[in-house]
Design a protein around this motif. Structure first.
Motif, mmCIF file in Angstrom:
data_model
loop_
_atom_site.group_PDB
_atom_site.id
_atom_site.type_symbol
_atom_site.label_atom_id
_atom_site.label_comp_id
_atom_site.label_asym_id
_atom_site.label_seq_id
_atom_site.Cartn_x
_atom_site.Cartn_y
_atom_site.Cartn_z
ATOM 1 N N LEU A 1 0.808 -1.222 0.000
ATOM 2 C CA LEU A 1 0.000 0.000 0.000
ATOM 3 C C LEU A 1 0.846 1.279 0.000
ATOM 4 O O LEU A 1 0.339 2.364 -0.313
ATOM 5 N N LYS A 2 2.104 1.152 0.347
ATOM 6 C CA LYS A 2 2.960 2.347 0.495
ATOM 7 C C LYS A 2 2.989 3.176 -0.802
ATOM 8 O O LYS A 2 3.238 2.652 -1.889
ATOM 9 N N GLY A 3 2.682 4.435 -0.657
ATOM 10 C CA GLY A 3 2.736 5.335 -1.813
ATOM 11 C C GLY A 3 1.586 5.138 -2.794
ATOM 12 O O GLY A 3 1.577 5.742 -3.866
ATOM 13 N N ARG A 4 0.620 4.268 -2.429
ATOM 14 C CA ARG A 4 -0.531 4.065 -3.320
ATOM 15 C C ARG A 4 -1.801 4.491 -2.606
ATOM 16 O O ARG A 4 -1.774 4.871 -1.442
ATOM 17 N N ARG A 5 -2.924 4.342 -3.293
ATOM 18 C CA ARG A 5 -4.179 4.808 -2.710
ATOM 19 C C ARG A 5 -5.219 3.687 -2.747
ATOM 20 O O ARG A 5 -5.361 3.002 -3.770
ATOM 21 N N VAL A 6 -5.934 3.512 -1.651
ATOM 22 C CA VAL A 6 -7.026 2.539 -1.638
ATOM 23 C C VAL A 6 -8.051 2.996 -2.675
ATOM 24 O O VAL A 6 -8.372 4.186 -2.758
ATOM 25 N N HIS A 7 -8.534 2.062 -3.472
ATOM 26 C CA HIS A 7 -9.491 2.398 -4.538
ATOM 27 C C HIS A 7 -10.687 3.163 -3.956
ATOM 28 O O HIS A 7 -11.189 2.804 -2.882
ATOM 29 N N PRO A 8 -11.156 4.208 -4.639
ATOM 30 C CA PRO A 8 -12.244 5.031 -4.080
ATOM 31 C C PRO A 8 -13.494 4.233 -3.708
ATOM 32 O O PRO A 8 -14.226 4.611 -2.788
ATOM 33 N N ASP A 9 -13.756 3.110 -4.375
ATOM 34 C CA ASP A 9 -14.981 2.353 -4.061
ATOM 35 C C ASP A 9 -14.770 1.307 -2.965
ATOM 36 O O ASP A 9 -15.692 0.554 -2.634
ATOM 37 N N VAL A 10 -13.545 1.247 -2.426
ATOM 38 C CA VAL A 10 -13.250 0.184 -1.448
ATOM 39 C C VAL A 10 -13.074 0.772 -0.055
ATOM 40 O O VAL A 10 -12.449 1.817 0.125
ATOM 41 N N SER A 11 -13.621 0.066 0.956
ATOM 42 C CA SER A 11 -13.322 0.403 2.338
ATOM 43 C C SER A 11 -12.313 -0.630 2.833
ATOM 44 O O SER A 11 -12.613 -1.823 2.873
ATOM 45 N N LEU A 12 -11.115 -0.171 3.165
ATOM 46 C CA LEU A 12 -10.077 -1.093 3.648
ATOM 47 C C LEU A 12 -9.976 -0.960 5.161
ATOM 48 O O LEU A 12 -9.734 0.129 5.684
ATOM 49 N N VAL A 13 -10.149 -2.080 5.872
ATOM 50 C CA VAL A 13 -10.096 -2.038 7.333
ATOM 51 C C VAL A 13 -9.003 -2.987 7.815
ATOM 52 O O VAL A 13 -8.863 -4.093 7.298
ATOM 53 N N ILE A 14 -8.217 -2.497 8.774
ATOM 54 C CA ILE A 14 -7.088 -3.296 9.263
ATOM 55 C C ILE A 14 -7.171 -3.431 10.779
ATOM 56 O O ILE A 14 -7.282 -2.432 11.498
ATOM 57 N N SER A 15 -7.150 -4.686 11.260
ATOM 58 C CA SER A 15 -7.141 -4.916 12.711
ATOM 59 C C SER A 15 -5.892 -5.713 13.072
ATOM 60 O O SER A 15 -5.825 -6.910 12.805
ATOM 61 N N PRO A 16 -4.882 -5.050 13.650
ATOM 62 C CA PRO A 16 -3.633 -5.749 13.986
ATOM 63 C C PRO A 16 -3.866 -6.824 15.051
ATOM 64 O O PRO A 16 -4.778 -6.720 15.874
ATOM 65 N N GLY A 17 -2.985 -7.830 15.042
ATOM 66 C CA GLY A 17 -3.163 -8.971 15.950
ATOM 67 C C GLY A 17 -2.823 -8.676 17.391
ATOM 68 O O GLY A 17 -3.363 -9.304 18.295
ATOM 69 N N SER A 18 -1.917 -7.727 17.611
ATOM 70 C CA SER A 18 -1.549 -7.477 19.009
ATOM 71 C C SER A 18 -1.036 -6.057 19.172
ATOM 72 O O SER A 18 -0.633 -5.388 18.212
ATOM 73 N N SER A 19 -1.037 -5.635 20.449
ATOM 74 C CA SER A 19 -0.560 -4.282 20.751
ATOM 75 C C SER A 19 0.918 -4.153 20.396
ATOM 76 O O SER A 19 1.350 -3.092 19.938
ATOM 77 N N SER A 20 1.695 -5.239 20.566
ATOM 78 C CA SER A 20 3.123 -5.064 20.237
ATOM 79 C C SER A 20 3.337 -4.953 18.736
ATOM 80 O O SER A 20 4.224 -4.221 18.291
ATOM 81 N N ILE A 21 2.524 -5.632 17.949
ATOM 82 C CA ILE A 21 2.644 -5.472 16.490
ATOM 83 C C ILE A 21 2.306 -4.021 16.109
ATOM 84 O O ILE A 21 3.033 -3.370 15.362
ATOM 85 N N LEU A 22 1.215 -3.535 16.671
ATOM 86 C CA LEU A 22 0.798 -2.165 16.333
ATOM 87 C C LEU A 22 1.877 -1.161 16.741
ATOM 88 O O LEU A 22 2.185 -0.211 16.020
ATOM 89 N N ARG A 23 2.469 -1.417 17.903
ATOM 90 C CA ARG A 23 3.537 -0.524 18.393
ATOM 91 C C ARG A 23 4.715 -0.523 17.409
ATOM 92 O O ARG A 23 5.255 0.526 17.078
ATOM 93 N N ILE A 24 5.088 -1.700 16.911
ATOM 94 C CA ILE A 24 6.221 -1.752 15.969
ATOM 95 C C ILE A 24 5.858 -1.000 14.684
ATOM 96 O O ILE A 24 6.647 -0.211 14.167
ATOM 97 N N LEU A 25 4.646 -1.223 14.187
ATOM 98 C CA LEU A 25 4.226 -0.538 12.957
ATOM 99 C C LEU A 25 4.205 0.975 13.161
ATOM 100 O O LEU A 25 4.530 1.748 12.255
#
Ligand code: MIC
Ligand code: SF4
Length: 645
Positions: free
Chosen positions: A312-336
Motif C-alpha cells: 500500500l505504500k505510496g498508493r491509494r485505496v481504490h475510491p470504491d473500497v473500504s479497507l479495514v485493518i485490525s492488527p493482531g496485538s498491541s506489540s505489532i501495532l507498536r512496531i508498525l
C-alpha cells in the motif's frame, strides 16, 4: 517403529488410556486459554466447581471478541472475567492487548507443551510445535480445575511440504489449497502433522496461519516441528529460553500422507459461503470489491501487516473500497507505529481499528448489502460478517492489499510486480496490558457479576423413556454460527443463555425457538458434519435451555459433539443415513428404555406417527455414557465423578 511428533507429545502427557487411534485417552493440560465470548460460561462453570488456584502451569483469560462495548454488557463480562482470574491465579489480558491466538503465540506458547483453549482456533499454537486443541468451555474449565482433558486418540495425516512459495503466494494459499483438497470435514478424527523440506521455508507465523485454519478442516489439531525458525521467532519475542527442538522420527509411520509442492501453488480464495469452496484467484476473475479486511487470528502477524503496508505504500485505496485493518496485538501495532508502516497504511486510506477479532465475528465493520468483501480471515459462513446478503471471500494479506488498491480481486503473480520480504523485528514487551496471576486470593476476592450474567442451564438425568418432537430437520455442514448466530447484536448476551436462546437457528428457521417452547422436549435432525466451526458451547446450551434432548445426525463435528455430551444432550448418528428422509419437523421420536439402550452400540428409535423403528448408532465411551445418564458433565462432577477416563 518411529513416532510421529503428535504421538510423542501425547505420550509425554498421557494420564490414562491406550495410545491407539480411536481409543479414548486423557492427557495432561499444561496451559489453557479462554476468550471473552466463550469465557463467561467457562468461568461460571469454574466457579460452580468450587476450586482454589488453577492446577495448570499457565492459564490465560483474553478479552478480544466482545470489545465494542455498545452497552454495559461487554464491560460487565470483562469485569467478571477479571475478577475470576484474580480469584484463581489466571493471567488476565485486557481488551486492547490483541487477539488471543496471536498473543499466545507471541508471549506464552512453548514447543512440546499442550494447550487447551475455549476457541476453535487454539491450534494456532501448532505453529510453534505445541499440541494445541480447541474445546468446549466446560472442558477447559475442567482442565483448569483438574489438569486433564479426554479426547479420542487421533489418526495422524502427514502433510509433506516440498519446494518453496513464490512471491505473492503465502501460507494462506497453502491452507486454502489443502481445504480445497480435503474439505471442511477432511480433518475430522485427525491431527495434521506438517513435515518435509518445505517446512524450513515457512516462518512460525506462516505456520500458525496454516495450523489456525486446520480448524476449518475439522481436524483435532495441526502441528509443525520446532526448528531453527522456531528458535528465531522465540528469540524475537525475548523468549529464546523456551526453545526446544522437536520433530517426528525419520521413520515415523503416518496413517495417511498428503503431498503439497509449495512451488506449484498460486494465489487462492475461498468463495462464499464456505472455507472449502476454494478456487484460484485467477479462475475466479477480477470481481469488484466493496470492502477489504486485513486481520483476524489467521493473518494479523507483524509479517502479514508489513507485507500489506509495503503493497500500500505510496498508493491509494481504490475510491470504491473500504479497507479495514485490525492488527493482531498491541506489540505489532507498536512496531508498525514506530517503523512508519502505520503511517503508510493510513496514508493509503486504510481504516485502522482496535487489535481485536472485530469484523471477523461481526463485531462491527459489517459490509453493505450485497457487498463483496475480501477478508484475510478464516470463516466466510453466510451472515457471519453481520450482513446476510454479503459475499465474503477468504484471501491472503498480499491478495487483499493489492485488491484494495485495484478495486477488484487481483492475482499478484500476474499484476503485482516485485515484492520484498519484510525486515525482521524484535518485539518489545512491557506487560502493561496484562494483569499477573501472582498472589491470587480465592477467599478474599469477590466475583463481580453484572445484571446480564445469568446462571448456565443444567440438564436433568436421562429418563427411561425419551419422547421428543423434531423441531428442525437440517442439511449437511450446519455450523455453530447457524445454530447460535453471533454478531454485535447478540454477542453481548453470551452470558445470558435464556435471552440468547431466542435467536437459536434464527437465520435458518426463525420459528425454531418458539416451536421448541411449544413442544416441551424436542429433537434436532441434522446431516453430515453437524456443528462444524466455532467451539461456542452456546450452540449446545441454548438448545438445552429450549428443551432439546436429542440430536440425530449423519455425523458430528468433534467439538460440538463433545459440547452436546457435556450438556447431557444425546448426539446419535443414523444407522442408515437414508432414514434422514423419513423425519421432518413435527415427527415424534420415542426411545424406550433409553438408559439401558445407551450402553448398546445400536439403539432403536420409534417414529410415533408411523410406528416404524429406525436404528441409531450410539458410539459412546464409558465416560460419555455416565455423563449422558446423569444429564451432563457438571452433574457428573457434582455427583463426585472425576470426569476422568
Ligand atoms: C469464531 O471464530 O467463531 C469464534 C468466535 O472465535 C469462536 C468462539 C465463539 O463462538 O465465541 C470459535 O472459533 O471457537
Ligand atoms: Fe477471533 Fe475471528 Fe479468530 Fe475467532 S476466528 S478467534 S473471532 S479472530
Amino acid at each position: 517403529m518411529g513416532k510421529t511428533l503428535t504421538y510423542k507429545i501425547l505420550e509425554s502427557h498421557l494420564i490414562s488410556g491406550e495410545l491407539t487411534p480411536g481409543r479414548e485417552i486423557e492427557i495432561r493440560v499444561d496451559q489453557t486459554l479462554t476468550q471473552d465470548s466463550t469465557g463467561t460460561m467457562v468461568y461460571l462453570q469454574l466457579e460452580a466447581m468450587d476450586i482454589g488456584r488453577v492446577t495448570t502451569e499457565l492459564s490465560v483469560a483474553y478479552i478480544d471478541h466482545n470489545t465494542l462495548q455498545t452497552g454495559f454488557e461487554n464491560a460487565d463480562d470483562h469485569a467478571f472475567i477479571e475478577s475470576v482470574a484474580k480469584r484463581h491465579g489466571i493471567l488476565f489480558s485486557k481488551p486492547g492487548n490483541g487477539i488471543c491466538h496471536q498473543l499466545h503465540l507471541e508471549n506464552y506458547g512453548v514447543p512440546g507443551k499442550t494447550l487447551l483453549g475455549s476457541d476453535s482456533h487454539t491450534p494456532t499454537g501448532g505453529g510453534l510445535g505445541m499440541l494445541a486443541i480447541g474445546a468446549g468451555g466446560l472442558d477447559v474449565a475442567v482442565a483448569m480445575a483438574k489438569g486433564g482433558y479426554s479426547l479420542t486418540a487421533p489418526n495422524v495425516l502427514k502433510a509433506e511440504l516440498t519446494g518453496r512459495l513464490r512471491p505473492w503466494v503465502s501460507a494462506k494459499d497453502v491452507i486454502l489449497f489443502i481445504l480445497q483438497k480435503l474439505s471442511v470435514k477432511g480433518g475430522v478424527g485427525r491431527v495434521i502433522e506438517y513435515a518435509g523440506d518445505g517446512v524450513l521455508s515457512l516462518s512460525v507465523t506462516d505456520r500458525a496461519t496454516i495450523t489456525n485454519m486446520g480448524a476449518e478442516l475439522g481436524a483435532t489439531t495441526s502441528v509443525f516441528p520446532s526448528d531453527e525458525n522456531t528458535r528465531e521467532y522465540l528469540k524475537s519475542q525475548g523468549r529464546e529460553g523456551d526453545y526446544v527442538p522437536l520433530s517426528a522420527d525419520a521413520d515415523a509411520v503416518y496413517d495417511e500422507t498428503l503431498r503439497v509442492d509449495l512451488s506449484a501453488l498460486v494465489p487462492m480464495a475461498a468463495k462464499p459461503h464456505s472455507p472449502d469452496n476454494v478456487d484460484t484467484v485467477s479462475n475466479i476473475g477480477e470481481i469488484k470489491a466493496d470492502q477489504v479486511a486485513i486481520g483476524s487470528c489467521t493473518n494479523s502477524s507483524y509479517t502479514d501487516l508489513m507485507k500489506a503496508a509495503a503493497i500500500l505504500k505510496g498508493r491509494r485505496v481504490h475510491p470504491d473500497v473500504s479497507l479495514v485493518i485490525s492488527p493482531g496485538s498491541s506489540s505489532i501495532l507498536r512496531i508498525l507505529a514506530r517503523n512508519g508502516a502505520l503511517a503508510d497504511l493510513i496514508d493509503a486510506g486504510a481504516r485502522v481499528i482496535e487489535n481485536a477479532c472485530g469484523p471477523c465475528i461481526g463485531m462491527g465493520q459489517s459490509p453493505r448489502s450485497g457487498a463483496v468483501s475480501l477478508r484475510t480471515f478464516n470463516r466466510n459462513f453466510k451472515g457471519r460478517s453481520g450482513t446476510a446478503g454479503a459475499s465474503v471471500y477468504l484471501v491472503s494479506p498480499e491478495t487483499a492489499a493489492l485488491s484494495a488498491v485495484t478495486g477488484v480481486l487481483t492475482d499478484g503473480m500476474k499484476k503485482g510486480g516485485a515484492l520484498e520480504p519484510p525486515a525482521p523485528a524484535a518485539f518489545p514487551k512491557n506487560g502493561h496490558f496484562t494483569v499477573s496471576p501472582e498472589g491470587c486470593d480465592t477467599e478474599n476476592t469477590p466475583v463481580v457479576m453484572g445484571p446480564n450474567i445469568k446462571p448456565f442451564p443444567r440438564n436433568t438425568q436421562l429418563p427411561d423413556v425419551l419422547e421428543a418432537v423434531v423441531t428442525l430437520r437440517a442439511g449437511d455442514n450446519i455450523t455453530t454460527d447457524d445454530i447460535m448466530p453471533s454478531d454485535s447484536r447478540l454477542l453481548p448476551y453470551r452470558s445470558n443463555v435464556p435471552r440468547l436462546s431466542n435467536y437459536c437457528f434464527e437465520n435458518i428457521d426463525a420459528g425454531f425457538a418458539e416451536r421448541c417452547r411449544e413442544s416441551g422436549v424436542s429433537a434436532i435432525v441434522g446431516g453430515d458434519n453437524y456443528g462444524q466451526g466455532s467451539s461456542r458451547e452456546h450452540a449446545a446450551l441454548a438448545p438445552l435451555h429450549l428443551g432439546v434432548r436429542l440430536v440425530l445426525a449423519k455425523s458430528f463435528a468433534r467439538i460440538h459433539r463433545a459440547n452436546l455430551i457435556n450438556s447431557g444432550i444425546l448426539p446419535l448418528t443414523f444407522g442408515d443415513p437414508a432414514d434422514w428422509d423419513k423425519l421432518s419437523a413435527g415427527t415424534t421420536l420415542i426411545i424406550e428404555d433409553a438408559r439401558k439402550q445407551l450402553s448398546a452400540r445400536v439403539l432403536n428409535i420409534r417414529i410415533k406417527e408411523s410406528g416404524e423403528i429406525i436404528k441409531a448408532r450410539a458410539d459412546f465411551s464409558a465416560l460419555e455414557i455416565s455423563m449422558l445418564l446423569l444429564g451432563g458433565k457438571i452433574n457428573m462432577i457434582k455427583s463426585g465423578g472425576s470426569g476422568r477416563v
